[in-house]
Enzyme design. Structure first.
Site, PDB file in Angstrom:
ATOM      1  N   SER A 183       0.837  -1.253  -0.001  1.00 32.41           N
ATOM      2  CA  SER A 183       0.012  -0.086   0.083  1.00 32.41           C
ATOM      3  C   SER A 183       0.944   1.207   0.062  1.00 32.41           C
ATOM      4  CB  SER A 183      -1.027   0.057   1.060  1.00 32.41           C
ATOM      5  OG  SER A 183      -0.319  -0.166   2.288  1.00 32.41           O
ATOM      6  N   HIS A 211      -5.264  -3.050  -3.174  1.00 32.85           N
ATOM      7  CA  HIS A 211      -5.027  -2.079  -3.829  1.00 32.85           C
ATOM      8  C   HIS A 211      -5.112  -2.746  -5.425  1.00 32.85           C
ATOM      9  CE1 HIS A 211      -4.058   1.244  -1.204  1.00 32.85           C
ATOM     10  NE2 HIS A 211      -3.617   0.285  -0.469  1.00 32.85           N
ATOM     11  N   LYS A 243     -11.625   1.415  -2.008  1.00 29.75           N
ATOM     12  CA  LYS A 243     -10.590   2.006  -2.902  1.00 29.75           C
ATOM     13  C   LYS A 243     -11.108   1.727  -4.652  1.00 29.75           C
ATOM     14  CE  LYS A 243      -7.118   1.224   0.790  1.00 29.75           C
ATOM     15  NZ  LYS A 243      -6.829   0.378   1.612  1.00 29.75           N
TER      16      LYS A 243
HETATM   17  C1  PLP Z   1      -6.579   0.378   2.940  1.00 24.34           C
HETATM   18  C2  PLP Z   1      -6.004  -1.038   3.243  1.00 24.34           C
HETATM   19  C3  PLP Z   1      -6.778  -2.233   4.229  1.00 24.34           C
HETATM   20  C4  PLP Z   1      -7.660  -1.455   5.094  1.00 24.34           C
HETATM   21  O1  PLP Z   1      -8.839  -1.274   4.562  1.00 24.34           O
HETATM   22  P1  PLP Z   1     -10.063  -0.311   5.101  1.00 24.34           P
HETATM   23  O2  PLP Z   1     -11.378  -1.031   4.346  1.00 24.34           O
HETATM   24  O3  PLP Z   1      -9.613   1.066   4.734  1.00 24.34           O
HETATM   25  O4  PLP Z   1     -10.305  -0.643   6.527  1.00 24.34           O
HETATM   26  C5  PLP Z   1      -6.276  -3.013   4.606  1.00 24.34           C
HETATM   27  N1  PLP Z   1      -5.013  -3.648   3.793  1.00 24.34           N
HETATM   28  C6  PLP Z   1      -4.554  -2.860   3.005  1.00 24.34           C
HETATM   29  C7  PLP Z   1      -3.428  -3.358   2.133  1.00 24.34           C
HETATM   30  C8  PLP Z   1      -4.855  -1.630   2.733  1.00 24.34           C
HETATM   31  O5  PLP Z   1      -4.093  -0.662   1.785  1.00 24.34           O
END
Ligand code: PLP
Length: 396
Positions: A183, A211, A243
């Site tokens: 991330s 992602h 995302k």
């Molecule tokens: C954003 C993210 C999360 C958390 O997800 P949310 O729905 O924002 O709580 C978990 N793992 C990774 C790799 C992320 O980038």
């Protein structure tokens, strides 16, 4: 020292070290142009990679569902919060990632906590990439299993750890956990090799594709689709909806036993209110849009290529990434912060990522690209970066 005194001291230290974090107050929806404090910015820090967070069809589905189901879901999924729309979305997500079942969680953070702590307990070992998302690391700690972190994407280090744990007969079960797309770095995990090691050392493999879902793979089903890995090779797949899908929440996909176990045992699933049904409805629509409108993925790829090419010509300190996450390494946290502030003064929104989110000495600007950026947007970003990094564009 009282707790409050300690907190004050900690905040002061953060300020001194360039690590104090502050929020910006948004006055507009997500998009390539956003307004903060009545100023317009070109946005390069959102994870809304496909431009679906503010899509009219997604909004319409949300509104229609809210007028039918109301806003609050009223209770947890196991009490009476599990609506027909949640159920439909779970089936659609399972089909999308080609796995028998999928289970919704309220956030990705909670999905990771729930899964890992439901799968493991004392005596087990979880092997995690050193750069895994904080929620995966926290989940490993919460699970009470032994947490073994291996150097980033270092398969030899992982294999050595797996080998020594298989000699140790007191270790019960093994789980390997990795981000699909990292991330804060944008690079991807060597999932094929990970699947091989998991099989060889009798470990379960879990990939957090927060992602990659929506962005990678021919149909947008993520990194595992891109790398041709099926459910037997990667039995536990986690994806987020906040995302590329542009809504909110997360899911875990896998076989019947996995999902039924999570429904029964994952504490962050059992003991929390279900996401609003209208979110599920909006997600069903964004899922459909991303599957039918492959141009969004293609445009995003073109933008990534354009940015990478331009940044290379300028010799910007770009980290190795082929994804929508394109970090520029500064090393120093103060410098990352100063650059972020200079960019913001020039109308560009790019966040400085500093420790402890990333390891000490690796502060960076985290640039994220979207399908909605135009060629012109990216050119203007390259121009401002060139001036801030004192680079001359040799092609000018
Ligand atoms: C954003 C993210 C999360 C958390 O997800 P949310 O729905 O924002 O709580 C978990 N793992 C990774 C790799 C992320 O980038």
């Amino acid at each position: 020292m009282s707790i409050i005194e300690r907190l004050k001291q900690d905040l002061q230290e953060r300020e001194t070290n360039g690590l104090y974090r502050r929020r910006r107050i948004m006055q507009t929806p997500q998009g390539v142009k956003v307004t903060i404090a009545d100023c317009e910015f070109l946005n390069f820090c959102s994870n809304d990679y496909l431009g679906l967070a503010n899509h009219p069809e997604v909004i319409k589905s949300f509104q229609q569902a809210a007028s039918h189901y109301g806003v609050g879901s009223g209770s947890a999924h196991l009490i009476n919060g599990h609506s027909q729309l949640h159920h439909q979305l779970e089936e659609a997500l399972a089909g999308f990632v080609n796995r028998p079942r999928a289970l919704l969680f309220s956030t990705g953070y909670m999905a990771n906590l729930g899964v890992i702590s439901a799968l493991l307990g004392r005596g087990d070992t979880v092997f995690e990439d050193r750069l895994n998302h904080a929620s995966l690391i926290d989940a490993g700690i919460l699970s009470r299993a032994k947490l073994q972190r291996y150097a980033h994407n270092d398969m030899q280090a992982l294999e050595a750890a797996l080998r020594s744990s298989s000699i140790n007969s007191s270790i019960k079960e093994k789980l390997i956990v990795t981000d699909g797309v990292f991330s804060m770095d944008g690079d991807v995990a060597p999932v094929t090799e990970l699947a091989g090691l998991a099989q060889q050392y009798d470990a379960l493999l879990m990939v957090d594709d927060a992602h990659g879902i929506g962005v990678l793979g021919k149909t947008g089903a993520g990194l595992l689709e891109q790398e041709n890995l099926d459910a037997t090779q990667v039995p536990v797949l986690m994806g987020t909806l906040g995302k590329a899908l542009g809504t909110f929440g997360a899911f875990v996909a896998g076989d019947e036993v996995l999902i039924e176990s999570l429904i029964n045992n994952a504490r962050s699933y059992v003991y929390t209110t279900a996401m609003p049904a209208a979110i599920a409805a909006a997600t069903l629509t964004s899922l459909q849009l991303l599957q039918t409108e492959s141009w969004r993925r293609e445009k995003l790829q073109a933008n990534i290529q354009q940015f990478k090419k331009g940044a290379a010509q300028l010799a910007l300190p770009l980290m190795a990434s082929d994804t929508a996450i394109q970090p520029l390494l500064t090393g120093d946290a103060h410098q990352a912060l100063a650059l972020s502030q200079q960019l913001s003064a020039a109308g560009y929104l790019i966040s400085a990522i500093r420790p402890p989110t990333v390891p000490e000495g690796t502060a960076r600007l985290r640039i994220t690209l979207s399908a909605e950026h135009t060629e012109q947007h990216i050119n203007s970003l390259l121009e401002i970066l060139a001036s801030l990094f004192n680079r001359v564009n040799e092609n000018d």
